[in-house]
Design an enzyme around this catalytic site. Structure first.
Site, PDB file in Angstrom:
ATOM      1  N   ASP A 177     -11.123  -3.597  -2.845  1.00  0.00           N
ATOM      2  CA  ASP A 177     -10.643  -2.938  -1.633  1.00  0.00           C
ATOM      3  C   ASP A 177     -11.684  -3.065  -0.514  1.00  0.00           C
ATOM      4  O   ASP A 177     -11.853  -2.163   0.305  1.00  0.00           O
ATOM      5  CB  ASP A 177     -10.309  -1.471  -1.903  1.00  0.00           C
ATOM      6  CG  ASP A 177      -9.277  -0.924  -0.919  1.00  0.00           C
ATOM      7  OD1 ASP A 177      -8.651  -1.733  -0.206  1.00  0.00           O
ATOM      8  OD2 ASP A 177      -9.107   0.309  -0.857  1.00  0.00           O
TER       9      ASP A 177
ATOM     10  N   HIS B 124       0.873  -1.173   0.000  1.00  0.00           N
ATOM     11  CA  HIS B 124       0.000   0.000   0.000  1.00  0.00           C
ATOM     12  C   HIS B 124       0.909   1.221   0.000  1.00  0.00           C
ATOM     13  O   HIS B 124       1.981   1.202   0.580  1.00  0.00           O
ATOM     14  CB  HIS B 124      -0.852  -0.040   1.271  1.00  0.00           C
ATOM     15  CG  HIS B 124      -1.842   1.078   1.376  1.00  0.00           C
ATOM     16  ND1 HIS B 124      -2.762   1.337   0.402  1.00  0.00           N
ATOM     17  CD2 HIS B 124      -2.055   2.001   2.349  1.00  0.00           C
ATOM     18  CE1 HIS B 124      -3.512   2.370   0.768  1.00  0.00           C
ATOM     19  NE2 HIS B 124      -3.103   2.794   1.944  1.00  0.00           N
TER      20      HIS B 124
END
Lengths: 315, 434
Positions: free
Chosen positions: B309, B183
């Site tokens: 997500d 990320h």
């Protein structure tokens, strides 16, 4: 114009200046002018909110705003209760919703809310059945402050249209600046903001204001100089290196004030950091409107409460 | 075992790009045959499913889904996530290591795989942590974790901020050929930020997250990939500058791929509106110009995959003032209909969209899924790409209802989902076959 002939204020809550029409704003200012007269009488009491319950719910301590709302409510005959919720409570958000539900069950008519988080007042407005007045939510809005500033300016200058207003200081974290920018532009003022870029919000140019990082240039030709408070935790290297440097470049003293128009007026929402953003000489000087702002604060809050009165529940 | 003929469908094989009429024969958990063209006579003993007017494609492969198992089962279990996935046509999901305990040890990978085997309707592959406890300091056992079944490595919603740690992780990962999938958000640049930095945040009085929180990390990582030669997959990129960075890195021949969240493809910062916390996300929703750049990058292949997500949050973490609310949105069930907006808007062909949702992620992860071909697993989705509806979050199967698409008009619906040849969702029977 008599009170009954006046068109009703079309909103049930006052959550921000955003969403008010210039007409709504002017109407509130007119109502405030009347409230100033009431407040200057020996008998200061009206019956508009008699029997109504007003709760001042402050999640952030504020002596002056809270007392201003308290006096305004009492002058209109409301029963006012102050409730300060410590921000150190276990879980802030839960406290907000839970407190709202608890208070709502006590059937208040108006809740005045201050909260440290932007949008918290909107969240609360969705959860209760009474009218909500935003007394400051995070860095978002502080509508009654902008209204009292506008009232102060209008009474001294006779107008707002066409005035050059320089707002100076911590624009980034200031709800006062946001509400003032929206309100003053709605009424036709030319708004400037003056600050080091570390204290300017991103996209500020899209607000229709002129931004200055040089205070001398920003003050040139200004009719109104509005100073903002710089919070202590932002002075020591995080946003500006020191109070000394800040005052040198962005503090208002006589020398810098001389660059504005000769009849320029100085405002500050308080509480002031003397010697950080404003010198005592200027704060207490002939051009300062700071004490007058406090008086207008009570009048504007009376006007807001009166305007919302027609929307209070009657069942 | 299962024996189906799915007849008379519009077949789309995203791996080859072929889009034509035909039928699929499913037997013993796999695709036995694909018959392009005219309808087949049904083989004896097969259950015939008529697919006229519908699209049959490989089930979706979602490279980024958070669950609450172990540790936060009140938000989502592997079972409830898999039910949501099945209803959304997702037949393979990669679950993130941000659990409690974190998936940073082979025993936890084993636990997740066993729980998934016993309770989940779809294929679940854990991603393991890059660093122990997701703390950003010490590497996990890449080799043992991969052997246990971890398909990729990521610190979930956290970034590896220490460049030295990241360099060593990439270097070591290359030796084992494992995929790092970090990320990208520099916590220092994020600071107090809670939404995209810019005019909208300034008007709402909310602290902004600059795009540089993402691009600075991305640029750094690409330098380190150049140095180490490791495979690298940027989990989610959200802005035009990141697209340009990835495009350049790919042009330079670096072993880089990247994903985008469906939220950044379908929504922008204006959708936050009146402080809607279901739209508080990481990465944050960006400016419309960024969204357009991300869509374009998806169309031209710069962005390889779309992820849901999926991040379940409950009332306690979302019904709060915006700045205090948790990041994340559920997405497994809305991934496909939300992504179909791009097709309905004429931005992508359905085949290209499905490629980014199944074939490409399967390829990056080294899975056999994502193909309509004999021998491939019978992970299939049958969908009506045009059916319009308004989403009611109460209809979601996920344990958490924090959907940014609540009350949104969507177009395109999953009719049937098969995972490993088993019907795991059947809208025509309004429910799940367990």
């Amino acid at each position: 114009m008599t009170a009954s002939a006046r068109p009703t204020f079309p909103h049930r809550h006052l959550l921000g200046i955003e969403g008010l029409s210039p007409f709504d704003i002017e109407a509130l200012l007119d109502l405030s002018d009347e409230a100033v007269e009431v407040s200057r009488q020996i008998e200061k009491k009206k019956a508009t909110l008699r029997g109504r319950t007003q709760i001042n719910l402050f999640f952030e301590p504020s002596t002056r705003t809270q007392s201003s709302f308290e006096i305004a409510g009492k002058r209109l005959g409301a029963d006012v209760m102050n409730m300060s919720v410590s921000s150190s409570s276990v879980k802030k958000g839960e406290t907000l919703i839970d407190t709202a539900a608890t208070l709502n069950a006590m059937r208040p008519d108006i809740i005045i809310v201050r909260h440290h988080s932007a949008g918290a007042v909107h969240l609360l407005a969705r959860k209760v059945g009474c009218s909500i007045v935003n007394a400051g939510d995070g860095a978002h809005e502080h509508p009654t402050q902008a209204l009292l500033d506008a009232l102060t300016i209008r009474r001294r200058k006779g107008r707002i249209q066409g005035l050059v207003v320089a707002i100076c200081g911590d624009i980034l974290h200031s709800r006062v600046a946001r509400s003032n920018i929206i309100l003053l532009q709605a009424l036709g003022a030319r708004v400037r903001v003056i600050a080091p870029t570390t204290l300017l919000p991103a996209g500020i140019e899209r607000f229709g204001v002129e931004a200055f990082t040089d205070m001398r240039k920003g003050l040139a030709g200004a009719d109104i100089v509005m100073m903002l408070r710089l919070q202590r935790e932002r002075m020591n290297g995080s946003f500006v290196p020191s109070t000394k440097e800040y005052f040198r470049y962005f503090g208002l003293d006589q020398e810098k004030l001389a660059l504005a128009k000769p009849d320029a007026l100085v405002m500050h929402p308080g509480p002031m950091n003397r010697g950080v953003e404003i010198s005592s000489e200027v704060a207490d000087g002939a051009q300062s409107l700071i004490q007058e702002q406090v008086e207008m604060g009570v009048a504007v809050r009376m006007a807001v409460l009166e305007a919302l009165a027609s929307h209070l529940r009657n069942e | 075992m299962s024996f189906f003929v799915l007849r008379n469908a519009r077949l789309i094989d995203p791996a080859s790009g072929r889009d034509d009429r035909g039928s699929a024969i499913v037997r013993n958990g796999g695709i036995a045959d694909i018959a392009w063209g005219a309808p087949l006579p049904a083989p004896e003993g097969a259950t015939v499913i008529d697919c006229a007017g519908l699209v049959l494609a490989p089930g979706l492969v979602d490279m980024r889904a958070f669950t609450g198992e172990p540790g936060a089962e009140h938000r989502e279990t592997l079972k409830s996530a898999s039910e949501a996935a099945a209803a959304g046509g997702v037949t393979t999901l990669v679950c993130m290591p941000d659990t409690n305990p974190a998936i940073d040890d082979p025993a936890i990978v084993d636990f997740v795989l066993r729980r998934a085997r016993d309770t989940a309707l779809v294929n679940v592959h854990p991603a393991a942590a890059i660093t122990k406890g997701l703390a950003g300091r010490e590497m996990t056992e890449f080799g043992l974790l991969r052997e246990a079944g971890a398909v990729a490595f990521t610190d979930g919603v956290r970034s590896v901020t220490n460049a030295q740690v990241m360099r060593r992780a990439l270097t070591y990962a290359r030796d084992f050929g494992v995929l790092l999938m970090p990320h990208l958000e520099d916590p220092d640049l994020v600071g107090d930020g809670v939404m995209n930095e810019g005019e909208v945040a300034s008007r709402l009085g909310l602290a902004g997250i600059p795009r540089e929180a993402e691009t600075v990390m991305l640029e750094r990582d690409i330098r380190l990939v150049r140095l180490t030669g490791a495979r690298y997959h940027a989990a989610v990129i959200s802005c035009a500058d990141s697209v340009a960075i990835v495009r350049r890195a790919k042009a330079d021949g670096l072993p880089i791929t990247c994903g985008a969240s469906i939220n950044n493809l379908a929504l922008n910062e204006n959708d936050i509106g009146d402080y809607r916390t279901f739209l508080k996300l990481s990465p944050p929703l960006r400016h419309e110009d960024d969204r357009q750049a991300v869509i374009e990058a998806l169309a031209d292949g710069t962005i390889d995959v779309i992820v849901s997500d999926h991040n379940p949050q409950d009332v306690e973490t979302k019904r709060l003032p915006f700045a205090e609310a948790a990041d994340g949105a559920v997405g497994l069930e809305t991934l496909l209909p939300a992504a179909l907006r791009l097709v309905h808007d004429g931005r992508l062909t359905l085949a290209r969209l499905l490629q980014a949702l199944s074939a490409r992620p399967a390829e990056i992860l080294g899975l056999a899924a994502g193909r309509l071909a004999p021998g491939a697993p019978a992970d299939l989705v049958l969908l009506d790409p045009d059916e319009p509806y308004v989403l009611d979050k109460q209809d979601l199967r996920s344990r958490s209802k924090n959907s940014p698409f609540d009350e949104a008009r969507l177009q395109g619906r999953v009719i049937l989902t098969l995972a490993g040849g088993r019907i795991v969702y059947d809208r025509r029977r309004e429910g799940m076959a367990a």
